[in-house]
Design a protein around this motif. Structure first.
Motif, mmCIF file in Angstrom:
data_model
loop_
_atom_site.group_PDB
_atom_site.id
_atom_site.type_symbol
_atom_site.label_atom_id
_atom_site.label_comp_id
_atom_site.label_asym_id
_atom_site.label_seq_id
_atom_site.Cartn_x
_atom_site.Cartn_y
_atom_site.Cartn_z
ATOM 1 N N GLU A 148 72.041 146.111 70.914
ATOM 2 C CA GLU A 148 72.486 145.377 72.101
ATOM 3 C C GLU A 148 71.876 145.954 73.383
ATOM 4 O OE1 GLU A 148 76.667 143.292 73.102
ATOM 5 O OE2 GLU A 148 76.789 145.428 72.668
ATOM 6 N N ALA A 149 71.707 147.267 73.425
ATOM 7 C CA ALA A 149 71.103 147.925 74.584
ATOM 8 C C ALA A 149 70.553 149.276 74.150
ATOM 9 C CB ALA A 149 72.131 148.115 75.698
ATOM 10 N N ASP A 150 69.482 149.692 74.814
ATOM 11 C CA ASP A 150 68.863 150.991 74.562
ATOM 12 C C ASP A 150 68.256 151.407 75.889
ATOM 13 O OD1 ASP A 150 67.274 153.176 73.860
ATOM 14 O OD2 ASP A 150 66.405 152.199 72.104
ATOM 15 N N PHE A 151 68.836 152.429 76.513
ATOM 16 C CA PHE A 151 68.349 152.800 77.841
ATOM 17 C C PHE A 151 68.629 154.269 78.141
ATOM 18 C CE2 PHE A 151 72.652 151.231 78.341
ATOM 19 C CZ PHE A 151 73.245 152.165 79.173
ATOM 20 N N TYR A 186 73.326 151.000 72.000
ATOM 21 C CA TYR A 186 74.561 150.255 71.774
ATOM 22 C C TYR A 186 74.347 149.142 70.738
ATOM 23 C CZ TYR A 186 76.603 152.170 76.097
ATOM 24 O OH TYR A 186 77.106 152.993 77.073
#
Length: 142
Positions: A111-114, A124
């Motif tokens: 969902e997210a990678d930061f 996430y």
């Protein structure tokens, strides 16, 4: 007087309706050992034993919101939550790419990678109940 010290987190809880899909996900995909289960009520997983046991508890809120019976052997107070929760696992910074690649190979959508302003990284994704799961470099909180 100040609060006495604690050793850390022993248990964390998530809530789900479908315990079978959660068991498959947390055991088969995430690789955690199932250590207890009561059908229709809960399933528990060992996350690690170091430096002390850390356990993920997954409950069906409908089953745990009820007060214990007056003669209950273990009179755990009622608890439960509805809607997606959040659970974060600490992962060594140099293993986050391994986890990302592994999750993708298991058809888990990232969902997210930061990177946070501190430079720490988080990945996430969602478990089958829709809970937000995070894998993060522990430096996030240093």
């Amino acid at each position: 007087m100040s609060a006495p010290p604690v050793l850390g987190t022993l248990e964390s809880a998530l809530y789900a309706e479908d315990l079978d899909s959660m068991t498959s996900f947390w055991a088969d995909v995430m690789g955690f050992e199932q250590i207890a289960a009561v059908p229709g009520r809960h399933v528990f997983f060992r996350i690690t034993d170091a430096p002390h046991p850390q356990v993920l508890l997954i409950f069906r809120a409908e089953a745990t919101e009820k007060p214990p019976a007056p003669d209950a052997k273990l009179p755990v107070p009622p608890h439960g939550a509805h809607g997606p929760g959040h659970f974060c696992l600490a992962v060594a910074q140099d293993r986050l790419d391994d986890w990302r690649n592994y999750l993708i190979s298991q058809d888990v959508e990232i969902e997210a990678d930061f990177h946070w302003p501190s430079g720490a990284r988080s990945i996430y994704f969602r478990d089958p109940a829709g809970n937000s799961i995070e894998l993060a470099d522990p430096a996030l909180w240093r």
